[in-house]
Design an enzyme around this catalytic site. Structure first.
Site, PDB file in Angstrom:
ATOM      1  N   ASP A   7     -13.730  22.248  44.748  1.00 34.42           N
ATOM      2  CA  ASP A   7     -14.504  21.213  43.661  1.00 34.42           C
ATOM      3  C   ASP A   7     -15.124  20.159  44.875  1.00 34.42           C
ATOM      4  O   ASP A   7     -15.347  20.635  46.278  1.00 34.42           O
ATOM      5  CB  ASP A   7     -13.534  20.348  42.893  1.00 34.42           C
ATOM      6  CG  ASP A   7     -12.705  19.611  43.408  1.00 34.42           C
ATOM      7  OD1 ASP A   7     -12.434  19.300  44.892  1.00 34.42           O
ATOM      8  OD2 ASP A   7     -11.803  18.765  43.089  1.00 34.42           O
ATOM      9  N   HIS A   8     -15.567  19.021  44.317  1.00 36.44           N
ATOM     10  CA  HIS A   8     -16.327  17.896  45.050  1.00 36.44           C
ATOM     11  C   HIS A   8     -15.502  17.569  46.279  1.00 36.44           C
ATOM     12  O   HIS A   8     -16.001  17.343  47.371  1.00 36.44           O
ATOM     13  CB  HIS A   8     -16.815  16.954  44.352  1.00 36.44           C
ATOM     14  CG  HIS A   8     -15.941  16.483  43.560  1.00 36.44           C
ATOM     15  ND1 HIS A   8     -15.438  17.060  42.265  1.00 36.44           N
ATOM     16  CD2 HIS A   8     -15.128  15.086  43.348  1.00 36.44           C
ATOM     17  CE1 HIS A   8     -14.549  16.206  41.590  1.00 36.44           C
ATOM     18  NE2 HIS A   8     -14.265  15.049  42.213  1.00 36.44           N
ATOM     19  N   CYS A  64      -9.483  21.274  46.988  1.00 30.74           N
ATOM     20  CA  CYS A  64      -9.924  20.258  46.266  1.00 30.74           C
ATOM     21  C   CYS A  64      -9.527  19.130  47.239  1.00 30.74           C
ATOM     22  O   CYS A  64      -9.479  19.060  48.340  1.00 30.74           O
ATOM     23  CB  CYS A  64      -9.191  20.423  45.036  1.00 30.74           C
ATOM     24  SG  CYS A  64      -7.661  20.237  44.857  1.00 30.74           S
ATOM     25  N   GLY A  65      -9.486  18.059  46.453  1.00 31.45           N
ATOM     26  CA  GLY A  65      -9.265  16.760  47.204  1.00 31.45           C
ATOM     27  C   GLY A  65      -8.002  16.749  47.973  1.00 31.45           C
ATOM     28  O   GLY A  65      -7.699  16.580  49.261  1.00 31.45           O
ATOM     29  N   THR A  66      -6.675  17.112  47.363  1.00 31.59           N
ATOM     30  CA  THR A  66      -5.519  17.285  47.938  1.00 31.59           C
ATOM     31  C   THR A  66      -5.172  18.524  47.955  1.00 31.59           C
ATOM     32  O   THR A  66      -4.117  18.796  48.586  1.00 31.59           O
ATOM     33  CB  THR A  66      -4.441  16.409  46.854  1.00 31.59           C
ATOM     34  OG1 THR A  66      -4.653  17.095  45.690  1.00 31.59           O
ATOM     35  CG2 THR A  66      -4.967  14.800  46.551  1.00 31.59           C
ATOM     36  N   GLY A  67      -5.709  19.586  47.151  1.00 30.81           N
ATOM     37  CA  GLY A  67      -5.298  20.954  47.202  1.00 30.81           C
ATOM     38  C   GLY A  67      -4.225  21.042  46.162  1.00 30.81           C
ATOM     39  O   GLY A  67      -3.594  22.243  46.030  1.00 30.81           O
ATOM     40  N   ILE A  68      -3.875  19.922  45.521  1.00 34.17           N
ATOM     41  CA  ILE A  68      -2.538  20.119  44.806  1.00 34.17           C
ATOM     42  C   ILE A  68      -3.078  20.747  43.355  1.00 34.17           C
ATOM     43  O   ILE A  68      -2.798  21.823  42.594  1.00 34.17           O
ATOM     44  CB  ILE A  68      -1.963  19.008  44.459  1.00 34.17           C
ATOM     45  CG1 ILE A  68      -1.214  18.286  45.782  1.00 34.17           C
ATOM     46  CG2 ILE A  68      -0.826  18.855  43.222  1.00 34.17           C
ATOM     47  CD1 ILE A  68      -0.680  16.867  45.764  1.00 34.17           C
ATOM     48  N   GLY A  69      -4.260  20.041  42.878  1.00 36.77           N
ATOM     49  CA  GLY A  69      -4.726  20.472  41.391  1.00 36.77           C
ATOM     50  C   GLY A  69      -5.039  22.072  41.375  1.00 36.77           C
ATOM     51  O   GLY A  69      -4.816  22.741  40.531  1.00 36.77           O
ATOM     52  N   HIS A  97       6.633  35.600  54.156  1.00 34.34           N
ATOM     53  CA  HIS A  97       7.734  35.616  53.248  1.00 34.34           C
ATOM     54  C   HIS A  97       7.397  35.685  51.706  1.00 34.34           C
ATOM     55  O   HIS A  97       7.791  36.456  50.858  1.00 34.34           O
ATOM     56  CB  HIS A  97       8.403  34.143  53.192  1.00 34.34           C
ATOM     57  CG  HIS A  97       9.153  34.052  54.536  1.00 34.34           C
ATOM     58  ND1 HIS A  97      10.299  33.175  54.486  1.00 34.34           N
ATOM     59  CD2 HIS A  97       8.856  34.371  55.834  1.00 34.34           C
ATOM     60  CE1 HIS A  97      10.707  33.137  55.647  1.00 34.34           C
ATOM     61  NE2 HIS A  97       9.964  34.148  56.548  1.00 34.34           N
ATOM     62  N   HIS A 133      12.228  39.806  50.962  1.00 32.77           N
ATOM     63  CA  HIS A 133      10.950  39.198  50.362  1.00 32.77           C
ATOM     64  C   HIS A 133      10.194  39.746  49.207  1.00 32.77           C
ATOM     65  O   HIS A 133       9.764  39.288  48.362  1.00 32.77           O
ATOM     66  CB  HIS A 133      10.059  38.758  51.503  1.00 32.77           C
ATOM     67  CG  HIS A 133      10.645  38.021  52.517  1.00 32.77           C
ATOM     68  ND1 HIS A 133      11.068  36.818  52.278  1.00 32.77           N
ATOM     69  CD2 HIS A 133      10.714  38.102  54.229  1.00 32.77           C
ATOM     70  CE1 HIS A 133      11.590  36.207  53.459  1.00 32.77           C
ATOM     71  NE2 HIS A 133      11.296  36.664  54.482  1.00 32.77           N
TER      72      HIS A 133
HETATM   73  C1  RB5 Z   1     -11.071  14.891  42.320  1.00 30.75           C
HETATM   74  O1  RB5 Z   1     -11.293  13.759  42.486  1.00 30.75           O
HETATM   75  C2  RB5 Z   1      -9.354  15.288  42.704  1.00 30.75           C
HETATM   76  O2  RB5 Z   1      -8.734  14.810  41.436  1.00 30.75           O
HETATM   77  C3  RB5 Z   1      -9.267  16.862  42.955  1.00 30.75           C
HETATM   78  O3  RB5 Z   1     -10.094  17.089  44.015  1.00 30.75           O
HETATM   79  C4  RB5 Z   1      -7.959  17.171  43.262  1.00 30.75           C
HETATM   80  O4  RB5 Z   1      -7.519  16.361  44.442  1.00 30.75           O
HETATM   81  C5  RB5 Z   1      -6.981  17.146  42.131  1.00 30.75           C
HETATM   82  O5  RB5 Z   1      -5.807  17.691  42.587  1.00 30.75           O
END
Ligand code: RB5
Length: 144
Positions: A7-8, A64-69, A97, A133
């Protein structure tokens, strides 16, 4: 073939990863986004995971920004094992693993130097093929 998506928040880092893959002559398909304007990360998680499941690509990299979403979105797809990595230890272990087929990173978390080392480790580390594994991976999607 490696599927790329972002994403951005991951756009800039994806450009660095593309340069790295090209420097190694590794083939990739870029599923977007293609500019840093705000977009919705689940769309790119879906494009990359579909490319893996239909056999177009063997592995994916999602940023993405955090990689989490984007890792949450990818891991909703059966058959996808997406690993959010912030260091090389995890990148190596998740290949050995978990036989992870998608690497996720946060463009606002890791710098390009570390991200490239994480990518290199992820791409170059084989699955261990150990019975324990394999059993655990099977149990992720099957009751027994
Ligand atoms: C976008 O602002 C941000 O929410 C997305 O890149 C990501 O970090 C979500 O987990």
């Amino acid at each position: 073939m490696i599927a790329l998506g972002c994403d951005h928040g991951g756009f800039e880092l994806k450009q660095e990863i593309i340069k790295y893959l090209e420097s190694r002559g590794l083939e990739y398909k870029d599923y977007g986004c293609y500019e840093p304007a705000s977009v919705d990360y689940p769309i790119y998680a879906r494009k990359v995971t579909s490319a893996i499941l239909d056999g177009t690509c063997e592995k994916g990299i999602l940023i993405c920004g955090t990689g989490i979403g984007i890792s949450i979105a990818a891991n909703k797809v059966p058959g996808i094992r997406a690993a959010l990595c912030t260091d090389c230890f995890c990148a190596e272990a998740t290949r050995q693993h978990n036989d992870a087929n998608v690497l996720c990173m946060g463009g606002r978390v890791v710098g390009p130097g570390l991200a490239i080392k994480i990518t290199e480790t992820f791409l170059d580390t084989p699955f261990s093929n150990d019975e324990r594994h394999k059993r655990r991976i099977h149990l992720i999607e099957n009751e027994e």
